[in-house]
Scaffold this motif. Sequence first.
Motif, PDB file in Angstrom:
ATOM      1  N   VAL A 175       0.861  -1.187   0.000  1.00 58.36           N
ATOM      2  CA  VAL A 175       0.000   0.000   0.000  1.00 58.36           C
ATOM      3  C   VAL A 175       0.899   1.238   0.000  1.00 58.36           C
ATOM      4  N   LEU A 176       0.737   2.092  -1.020  1.00 58.95           N
ATOM      5  CA  LEU A 176       1.606   3.263  -1.219  1.00 58.95           C
ATOM      6  C   LEU A 176       0.883   4.527  -0.741  1.00 58.95           C
ATOM      7  N   CYS A 177       1.503   5.237   0.209  1.00 53.98           N
ATOM      8  CA  CYS A 177       0.862   6.397   0.846  1.00 53.98           C
ATOM      9  C   CYS A 177       1.646   7.673   0.525  1.00 53.98           C
ATOM     10  N   HIS A 178       0.980   8.611  -0.126  1.00 57.38           N
ATOM     11  CA  HIS A 178       1.632   9.838  -0.612  1.00 57.38           C
ATOM     12  C   HIS A 178       1.778  10.880   0.495  1.00 57.38           C
ATOM     13  N   GLY A 179       2.497  11.960   0.177  1.00 58.71           N
ATOM     14  CA  GLY A 179       2.690  13.074   1.097  1.00 58.71           C
ATOM     15  C   GLY A 179       1.974  14.333   0.636  1.00 58.71           C
ATOM     16  N   TRP A 180       2.470  15.478   1.102  1.00 61.01           N
ATOM     17  CA  TRP A 180       1.889  16.792   0.788  1.00 61.01           C
ATOM     18  C   TRP A 180       2.860  17.585  -0.069  1.00 61.01           C
ATOM     19  N   PRO A 181       2.374  18.313  -1.075  1.00 56.18           N
ATOM     20  CA  PRO A 181       1.017  18.302  -1.636  1.00 56.18           C
ATOM     21  C   PRO A 181       0.994  17.332  -2.821  1.00 56.18           C
ATOM     22  N   GLU A 182       0.567  16.129  -2.572  1.00 59.66           N
ATOM     23  CA  GLU A 182       0.664  15.087  -3.599  1.00 59.66           C
ATOM     24  C   GLU A 182      -0.643  14.303  -3.729  1.00 59.66           C
ATOM     25  N   LEU A 183      -0.544  13.169  -4.392  1.00 61.32           N
ATOM     26  CA  LEU A 183      -1.698  12.327  -4.712  1.00 61.32           C
ATOM     27  C   LEU A 183      -1.209  10.891  -4.884  1.00 61.32           C
ATOM     28  N   TRP A 222       2.786   8.083  -7.166  1.00 60.13           N
ATOM     29  CA  TRP A 222       3.354   6.731  -7.206  1.00 60.13           C
ATOM     30  C   TRP A 222       3.136   6.053  -8.569  1.00 60.13           C
ATOM     31  N   ARG A 223       2.783   6.831  -9.606  1.00 63.00           N
ATOM     32  CA  ARG A 223       2.420   6.214 -10.897  1.00 63.00           C
ATOM     33  C   ARG A 223       3.495   5.251 -11.400  1.00 63.00           C
ATOM     34  N   HIS A 224       4.773   5.618 -11.250  1.00 62.25           N
ATOM     35  CA  HIS A 224       5.866   4.760 -11.754  1.00 62.25           C
ATOM     36  C   HIS A 224       5.937   3.450 -10.964  1.00 62.25           C
ATOM     37  N   GLN A 225       5.763   3.551  -9.636  1.00 64.15           N
ATOM     38  CA  GLN A 225       5.861   2.346  -8.796  1.00 64.15           C
ATOM     39  C   GLN A 225       4.638   1.443  -8.972  1.00 64.15           C
ATOM     40  N   VAL A 274      -0.365  -4.111  -5.727  1.00 64.20           N
ATOM     41  CA  VAL A 274      -0.045  -2.775  -5.228  1.00 64.20           C
ATOM     42  C   VAL A 274      -1.310  -1.920  -5.217  1.00 64.20           C
ATOM     43  N   ILE A 275      -1.483  -1.147  -4.139  1.00 63.83           N
ATOM     44  CA  ILE A 275      -2.674  -0.319  -3.942  1.00 63.83           C
ATOM     45  C   ILE A 275      -2.208   1.080  -3.550  1.00 63.83           C
ATOM     46  N   ALA A 276      -2.732   2.109  -4.205  1.00 61.85           N
ATOM     47  CA  ALA A 276      -2.328   3.487  -3.894  1.00 61.85           C
ATOM     48  C   ALA A 276      -3.574   4.347  -3.725  1.00 61.85           C
ATOM     49  N   PRO A 277      -3.883   4.764  -2.489  1.00 58.54           N
ATOM     50  CA  PRO A 277      -5.048   5.629  -2.278  1.00 58.54           C
ATOM     51  C   PRO A 277      -4.710   7.111  -2.388  1.00 58.54           C
ATOM     52  N   ASP A 278      -5.695   7.907  -2.826  1.00 56.93           N
ATOM     53  CA  ASP A 278      -5.703   9.338  -2.514  1.00 56.93           C
ATOM     54  C   ASP A 278      -6.137   9.393  -1.052  1.00 56.93           C
ATOM     55  N   GLN A 288      10.451   9.280  -5.281  1.00 52.85           N
ATOM     56  CA  GLN A 288       9.836   8.250  -6.132  1.00 52.85           C
ATOM     57  C   GLN A 288       9.482   8.795  -7.506  1.00 52.85           C
ATOM     58  N   GLN A 289       9.485  10.139  -7.654  1.00 52.73           N
ATOM     59  CA  GLN A 289       9.248  10.734  -8.971  1.00 52.73           C
ATOM     60  C   GLN A 289      10.562  11.157  -9.630  1.00 52.73           C
ATOM     61  N   GLU A 290      11.573  11.511  -8.827  1.00 55.85           N
ATOM     62  CA  GLU A 290      12.873  11.917  -9.378  1.00 55.85           C
ATOM     63  C   GLU A 290      13.693  10.716  -9.823  1.00 55.85           C
ATOM     64  N   LYS A 291      13.640   9.636  -9.037  1.00 50.51           N
ATOM     65  CA  LYS A 291      14.422   8.424  -9.333  1.00 50.51           C
ATOM     66  C   LYS A 291      13.488   7.210  -9.332  1.00 50.51           C
ATOM     67  N   PRO A 292      12.490   7.230 -10.226  1.00 54.60           N
ATOM     68  CA  PRO A 292      11.437   6.205 -10.149  1.00 54.60           C
ATOM     69  C   PRO A 292      11.937   4.780 -10.327  1.00 54.60           C
ATOM     70  N   ASP A 293      12.848   4.578 -11.290  1.00 53.99           N
ATOM     71  CA  ASP A 293      13.301   3.203 -11.551  1.00 53.99           C
ATOM     72  C   ASP A 293      14.069   2.642 -10.363  1.00 53.99           C
ATOM     73  N   GLU A 294      14.908   3.478  -9.765  1.00 53.07           N
ATOM     74  CA  GLU A 294      15.714   3.023  -8.627  1.00 53.07           C
ATOM     75  C   GLU A 294      14.836   2.712  -7.412  1.00 53.07           C
ATOM     76  N   VAL A 295      13.863   3.591  -7.146  1.00 56.34           N
ATOM     77  CA  VAL A 295      12.962   3.361  -6.005  1.00 56.34           C
ATOM     78  C   VAL A 295      12.128   2.098  -6.239  1.00 56.34           C
ATOM     79  N   SER A 296      11.587   1.948  -7.441  1.00 59.05           N
ATOM     80  CA  SER A 296      10.779   0.752  -7.753  1.00 59.05           C
ATOM     81  C   SER A 296      11.612  -0.519  -7.620  1.00 59.05           C
ATOM     82  N   ALA A 297      12.829  -0.488  -8.161  1.00 59.86           N
ATOM     83  CA  ALA A 297      13.699  -1.678  -8.107  1.00 59.86           C
ATOM     84  C   ALA A 297      14.006  -2.053  -6.667  1.00 59.86           C
ATOM     85  N   LYS A 298      14.246  -1.059  -5.822  1.00 56.55           N
ATOM     86  CA  LYS A 298      14.561  -1.341  -4.416  1.00 56.55           C
ATOM     87  C   LYS A 298      13.346  -1.911  -3.699  1.00 56.55           C
TER      88      LYS A 298
END
Length: 331
Positions: free
Chosen positions: A32-40, A44-47, A58-62, A311-321
């Motif tokens: 479950v992917l939980c975003h911060g401020w000011p986000e949505l 987490w679209r890449h992950q 994988v589940i990502a809520p607003d 997770q938006q600046e280095k999406p591939d690295e974060v997803s891979a980890k």
Amino acid sequence: MIDMPPLQFAETNGIRMGFYEAGPRTDTPPVVLCHGWPELAFSWRHQIKALGDAGIRVIAPDQRGYGATDRPEPVEAYDMEHLTGDLIGLLDHLKIDKAIFVGHDWGGFVVWQMPLRHAARVAGVVGVNTPHWDRAPMDPIALFRQRFGDHMYIVQFQDPSREPDKIFGSRVEQTFDAFMRKPVARPPGAPEEQPIAGVGASARLNLAFPQMIANYDAKHDPRIPILSAEEKKVFVDTFTKTGFTGGINWYRNFTRNWERSAGLDHHVRVPALMIMAENDAVLPPSAADGMERLVPDLEKYLVRDSGHWTQQEKPDEVSAKLIEWRRKRFG
């Protein structure tokens, strides 16, 4: 083309929550992917795509106050009991026993609270930039005021006039233009504060984000944007519709959360991963020093050359980890 699964809805904890889901429903435990401020959830679209494609559910809520999810009126409706309760209600709606909770920025504060408040529902926790700390020795707002002064954005957010909400709400595109950029690479030993065009040193040093946005002009900003025009439009269109008050109300519960967490055991007794970003000026890697005392089963991982929006600046690295750690710890 932006690749997001279809928006779904869950009735949870007295609100209707919008969420996105990918990957096989048979996979356990889901992430479950939980975003911060000011986000949505969109942050987490890449992950969402990478984990789903890797066969991980994988589940990502607003989250409460954001995007497609309800925005209750009372400030107290955004305290930590509500924010963690929303995620438990989401698991109940999806008939999920336990999940791995991943949180960035404010989402990180929420996910570190999950095993303290709902231990039976938590398989593991991942903090992205946001570390886990013990309960503060005094009211956090008093601490922020003492350390940074009255202009620090979290202190300003306590103002009942809601002036910051109005500043961001009347300059939505400016807000995302200013925030969603890579930091300027700094030479070793240089101070962490980055000059931002049109903003005085005092605004930067005091983290005076409302004033920074009010005076911001993208034409004079040398930093590289991390969003494409199409991606930025998603944030701008959404926050133009919803405003910023829902998310800022999370900050208005700092004192309440602190008061109500007295007596809570702050030890995290599930497998945990701490992903740190080398150039995050607000949540630097040093903020995670000593976490092992409270989180004995902890792995740390540093993403180099990334600012706050990891997770938006280095999406591939974060997803891979995330995929590697999830497979290593949970099969």
